[in-house]
Design an enzyme around this catalytic site. Structure first.
Site, PDB file in Angstrom:
ATOM      1  CG  HIS A 140      -1.559   3.407   4.260  1.00 47.09           C
ATOM      2  ND1 HIS A 140      -1.681   2.058   3.975  1.00 47.09           N
ATOM      3  CD2 HIS A 140      -0.893   3.472   5.437  1.00 47.09           C
ATOM      4  CE1 HIS A 140      -1.104   1.352   4.918  1.00 47.09           C
ATOM      5  NE2 HIS A 140      -0.616   2.191   5.820  1.00 47.09           N
TER       6      HIS A 140
ATOM      7  CG  HIS B 288      -6.832  -3.749   2.891  1.00 46.54           C
ATOM      8  ND1 HIS B 288      -6.997  -4.224   4.169  1.00 46.54           N
ATOM      9  CD2 HIS B 288      -5.494  -3.527   2.750  1.00 46.54           C
ATOM     10  CE1 HIS B 288      -5.825  -4.285   4.771  1.00 46.54           C
ATOM     11  NE2 HIS B 288      -4.889  -3.868   3.926  1.00 46.54           N
TER      12      HIS B 288
ATOM     13  CB  CYS C 210      -0.926   0.023   1.212  1.00 43.19           C
ATOM     14  SG  CYS C 210      -2.014  -1.386   1.358  1.00 43.19           S
TER      15      CYS C 210
END
Length: 474
Positions: free
Chosen positions: A136, A232, A77
């Site tokens: 993220h 996810h 990610c």
């Protein structure tokens, strides 16, 4: 907003693609990048899934271009997202690490201030910018979307399986999930508006936010980075999509994502913006295979998330721009790293000239049925190049499973595959092509010389944070 240093040329690791100007309207073209999380190469109808129903993506592919050799910047990610937004391999910005493959709730780092995101570039061109979904790239204030060129943010700051409550096993919490297991915050701009985020409705709310942003900025040029939380694990979907897919809960999630794509495209058409909007659909990395039926599939490709086999980094990708790009299937090698120079060209922006970029302008392929200058893909696992593709050939210098295996296997001579003939990486032809291996070795060495040491962002940790470091969370 950060100060930008703009120039008239771009410094690229292997060269800068020439521009092929699309037809321009009086308003700069809009851009929507739809970025899924852990979507496998074979998880949608246009790329061959036999039991997941994706009519909107099917239509998007028929009306647009399906790219069959499109790669993420990394197999996990955080580095993958850094690569997309900066146009630079994550190792150049310190957004890759062997010790901590991604950022966690106790991380003290994030995307460095001196990196210039595509949102910052487009904002300088007068674009309204929005990041909707999973970020993220740093959850602390200096690293949030608002400090990286985005006017608006609505989403979660890291993966949806993080901030797990104590006493619950990671695998169990993802296989039999409940919203309250994960204290992941939902943010609007820089404020937490819900915790834990209600993941049951999260795809629906991301979609509504995207639709609203389009409508509110219909008279302006806009850039939307729609980074979905799904598929996810843990998997959640709205009630109306539950038990609808033959593929089970994973299929339910993908079919809701397909609905979301349909809502975005429909809104663009209703607002009369479809002829002036480029939409790109792709994913950050391959499927999380260790979760069995709760993970996706890479189709005929080998491996999945976390690995440098094709299934870890080759992604299902569609470009859509009615009336501007001719429908078809494109087999040219390309990457999320290429979106940066491509969007700069489309928006009439100059690339910064004070740094190395790793992308190529895709305009010659998108608009003129031409070729790109990309002939190489570097498959990074964290900070190491495990494999290199040059043209049709891919050499594996090291191999390792995505997860569940702590050591790698080094290959001398490297394993060699012709990906045009053998995309599943089944037949090692190294002994037949020693000259190809030497060429790839030389290219790998010249690339290594372009990498300069920088401060590692993923290894910074907040001392005494009280957060339980979740090694398996990505």
């Amino acid at each position: 907003m950060r100060n930008l240093i703009l120039g008239t040329t771009c410094l690229l690791a292997a060269g800068c693609g020439t521009t092929a100007e699309p037809e321009v309207s009086s308003q700069k073209p809009n851009v929507v990048v739809i970025f899924c999380d852990d979507l496998g190469y074979g998880d949608i109808g246009p790329f061959g899934h036999p039991s997941i129903h994706t009519p909107h993506l099917d239509k998007m592919a028929r009306e647009g271009q399906k790219w069959t050799n499109f790669y993420a910047a990394a197999p996990v990610c955080t580095p993958s997202r850094a690569g997309l937004l900066t146009g630079r391999l994550p190792v150049r910005s310190g957004m890759a690490s062997k010790k901590r493959r991604v950022l966690f709730p106790d991380s003290d780092g994030g995307l460095p201030e001196n990196e210039i995101t595509i949102a910052e570039i487009l904002k300088e061109q007068g674009y309204k910018t929005a990041c909707i979904g999973k970020w993220h790239l740093g959850h602390l204030e200096p690293y949030l979307p608002s400090n990286n060129g985005f006017d608006y943010y609505f989403g979660i700051p890291y993966s949806n399986d993080m901030d797990r409550i104590k006493g619950i096993d990671h695998y169990e919490s993802c296989v039999n999930p409940k919203v309250e297991y994960f204290q992941v915050p939902l943010m609007q701009n820089n404020e937490v508006i819900e915790m834990p985020a209600n993941q049951i409705t999260i795809t629906k709310r991301y979609t509504e936010e995207t639709v609203n942003f389009i409508k509110e900025n219909a008279d302006s040029s806009f850039f939307i980075y729609l980074a979905h939380t799904m598929p996810h694990v843990p998997l959640f979907t709205a009630q109306e999509f539950k038990n609808k897919s033959l593929r089970g809960v994973y299929g339910d999630v993908i079919e809701e994502l397909d609905w979301s794509v349909g809502q975005v495209l429909q809104t663009l058409k209703e607002q009369g913006l479809d002829k002036n909007t480029l939409v790109v659909f792709t994913s950050d990395n391959g499927p999380w295979l260790t979760f069995n039926e709760l993970g996706g599939t890479a189709g005929l490709l080998k491996g999945g998330k976390g690995s440098t086999y094709e299934g870890g980094m080759r992604e299902p990708t569609i470009f859509w721009w009615p009336g501007k790009i001719a429908p078809g299937v494109k087999m040219q090698m390309s990457s999320t790293l290429d979106l940066y120079p491509t969007l700069c060209n489309i928006a009439g922006a100059k690339m910064p000239d004070d740094r190395i970029f790793d992308g190529y302008d895709l305009s010659p392929v998108l608009f003129n049925n031409g070729e790109t200058k990309r002939n190489v893909i570097f498959y990074y696992r964290d900070t190491d190049v495990f494999a290199v593709r040059m043209g049709s050939y891919k050499a594996h210098f090291k191999t390792q499973k995505g997860f569940g295996e702590d050591t790698y296997t080094e290959h001398d001579p490297p394993l060699l595959y012709n990906l045009d003939v053998d995309p599943a990486e089944q037949y090692n032809i190294a002994s037949d092509h020693p000259e190809v291996i030497e060429q790839i070795k030389a290219r790998k060495q010249s690339h290594a010389e372009s990498i300069k040491p920088v401060e590692n962002q993923l290894e910074k940790v907040i001392e005494n944070s009280g957060v339980d470091y979740q090694k398996k969370s990505l």
